[in-house]
Design an enzyme around this catalytic site. Structure first.
Site, PDB file in Angstrom:
ATOM      1  N   ASP A  55       0.817  -1.216   0.000  1.00 19.44           N
ATOM      2  CA  ASP A  55       0.000   0.000   0.000  1.00 19.44           C
ATOM      3  C   ASP A  55       0.848   1.264   0.000  1.00 19.44           C
ATOM      4  OD1 ASP A  55      -2.128  -1.842   0.384  1.00 19.44           O
ATOM      5  OD2 ASP A  55      -1.848  -1.729   2.549  1.00 19.44           O
ATOM      6  N   GLU A  62     -11.203   0.907  -3.579  1.00 22.64           N
ATOM      7  CA  GLU A  62     -10.554   1.297  -2.323  1.00 22.64           C
ATOM      8  C   GLU A  62      -9.308   2.117  -2.647  1.00 22.64           C
ATOM      9  OE1 GLU A  62      -9.117  -2.261  -0.339  1.00 22.64           O
ATOM     10  OE2 GLU A  62      -8.723  -3.239  -2.244  1.00 22.64           O
TER      11      GLU A  62
END
Length: 541
Positions: free
Chosen positions: A15, A187
């Site tokens: 991420d 997301e």
């Protein structure tokens, strides 16, 4: 320009959020249940990166005791508004089932090294929060919105609201500005502004082999957003032979000379079972803005294993043996982390005799206080060893060397004792036994050892083969113990959660358990991590 081999942050660095301040680049990555929270690496050239800080270091900022595996710190976003650094993160308390518990926070600091502030609670409406600093001075908070009623999943879109730094809270109207595309599971939002357009970069398709980066844009921050004509802009979802798999969840950075790069997570699965032992790693791709004001990945959308960067990478340290010693004056080396607790003094200390002393608490499946100190596995093949001084009383005392993913998947070479108190060495492992996390039985026969004396413990991993060995005090040669294990078990795909639900990566380190709760201690002299070049599938790194 030199060609650099991806990933730029190997081993469990998921991420990525990238930021440039002047000539300095920073990447923040998720740490999940490992403490301290958030890894921030620094570079001057995008090719060579050093870990400079983990900013969430104290109980007021992060307490993950009781957090399940693969919960904790998700998808941090690191930004700078010209005055100070801003870090947004989620501390996930529950992820499985219909209801999620995902509080989001903001901390700030004048310098990247800190001091980092106590957190400001923002909301709990979803995870993957991001903060955008608009050119008019406003600050905008976005996160994925979760809805437990939504079928077939709870990903309900990207939610936007203004953040007031003076009131330290969200203010004004909120709106779902993007519902995602047919790839689903939207997301990981990041907002940017360029040439009068607001660009929204999101992750879609789930964080497994269908993962992707989607780009949309609007003239108004509130939307509506049109989707990139060649969506997705980055993905290996339809390329099973691509070297970098699971590619998605990205962020964009511009260089001082006007080039644009996209950092993204990826996986490098090995074996025919496609197991990602090193977890989700951070890679980088060169990108460019075309005449249509859309961003394109150079040679994309499939990510490249090699990329042109401003400088060559120096891999000397990466391939060097790392011998860690323990010194109370300098503290634990920055490569090491532990699980969940913000009170490390309850699980370890460095003694005046320069040993790492672990205080035995929960077993290897604990979710609160587990005395386990480890570093990331960053190579497909390596050797590790340590020396332990431990005097167990019975079979509920264990201390030793572990290759660890989570409570469902680990290998543990431990000094212990039988019910009669006689010392022994045994191997315990828990292999993909979700949801029970039982040991794999029967255990190999324990090896009796003398009641006194230090024990040298070692493991060797060559691709998907793991072999433990040991030597008693005074012995120069290591002796193999136990069978050859399948090292690929310690991977995302075997982490105990279905449907790409395990998010970390393999670690190797030392542990001590006292299931009697009598705080039995074990002392470790040193720890060695030795990378080995050994070809496995297509990779040698």
């Amino acid at each position: 320009m030199p060609q650099v081999l991806n990933p730029i942050l190997p081993g469990f660095n998921a991420d990525p959020s990238i930021l440039r301040v002047g000539d300095d680049y920073y990447i923040a990555t998720s740490t999940f249940e490992w403490f301290p929270g958030v890894q921030i690496h620094h570079s001057k050239d995008l090719a060579n990166w050093d870990l400079v800080t983990r900013p969430l270091t104290r109980k007021a900022q992060l307490d993950m005791r009781g957090n399940p595996d693969s919960c904790g710190v998700w998808a941090p976003c690191l930004t700078h508004d010209g005055d100070k650094f801003w870090l947004v993160y989620t501390d996930v308390k529950r992820k499985d089932g219909a209801f999620k518990d995902t509080p989001n926070y903001i901390v700030t600091a004048p310098k990247i090294e800190g001091p980092w502030s106590d957190p400001v609670y923002i909301n709990s409406s979803g995870f993957d929060p991001s903060l955008f600093h608009d050119d008019d001075g406003k600050k905008w908070f976005v996160n994925m919105l979760q809805d437990h009623r939504r079928k077939p999943n709870f990903f309900a879109g990207i939610r936007l609201q203004e953040y007031d730094p003076k009131q330290e809270k969200l203010v004004g109207p909120m709106k779902t500005i993007f519902y995602g595309t047919e790839l689903n599971l939207v997301e990981g939002p990041h907002l940017y502004k360029r040439n009068g357009w607001y660009f929204l970069l999101t992750a879609e398709g789930g964080t497994g082999y269908g993962h992707a980066c989607t780009l949309a844009r609007s003239r108004d921050i509130w939307g509506p957003y049109e989707v990139h004509p060649q969506n997705p802009i980055l993905s290996s979802r339809d390329q099973p032979l691509a070297a970098l798999q699971r590619a998605g969840h990205g962020d964009i950075v511009d260089t001082p000379d006007g080039k644009t790069y996209l950092v993204h997570l990826c996986g490098r699965p090995t074996t025919q079972l496609r197991r990602s032992v090193l977890g989700r790693e951070t890679s980088i791709q060169e990108a460019y803005w075309d005449k249509d004001d859309w961003l394109y990945v150079k040679n994309g959308p499939v990510p490249s294993l090699y990329v042109d960067l401003p400088a060559a990478r120096d891999d000397t340290k990466y391939w060097s043996e790392q011998r860690y010693t323990f010194d109370a004056s300098t503290g634990l080396h920055k490569d090491f982390q532990w699980l969940r607790t913000p009170e490390p003094e309850r699980i370890f200390r460095i003694t005046s005799s320069n040993q790492l002393e672990l205080t035995g608490r929960e077993g290897m499946g604990g979710w609160f206080e587990q005395a386990l100190v480890a570093r990331r596995q960053t190579h497909f093949s390596y050797d590790a060893e340590t020396v332990v001084d431990f005097s167990p009383d019975d079979e509920r005392h264990m201390a030793g060397l572990t290759a660890y993913y989570c409570r469902f998947n680990f290998f543990y070479l431990a000094v212990s004792a039988g019910a009669d108190g006689n010392r022994e060495i045994l191997i315990v492992s828990s292999e993909a036994s979700y949801p029970n996390a039982h040991f794999k039985l029967p255990l190999p026969d324990a090896v009796p050892i003398p009641q006194e004396g230090k024990v040298r413990l070692a493991l060797s991993i060559r691709g998907n083969r793991l072999q433990f060995s040991y030597a008693l005090e005074g012995e120069a040669e290591l002796k193999n113990i136990g069978p050859v294990y399948d090292a690929s078990i310690v991977s995302d795909e075997c982490g105990g959660h279905p449907n790409d639900g395990s998010f970390t990566g393999a670690f190797v380190g030392v542990a001590c358990s006292d299931l009697n709760r009598a705080e039995k201690t074990a002392a470790f002299d040193y720890f060695v991590y030795r990378p080995v070049k050994y070809r496995t599938d297509r990779y040698e790194v």
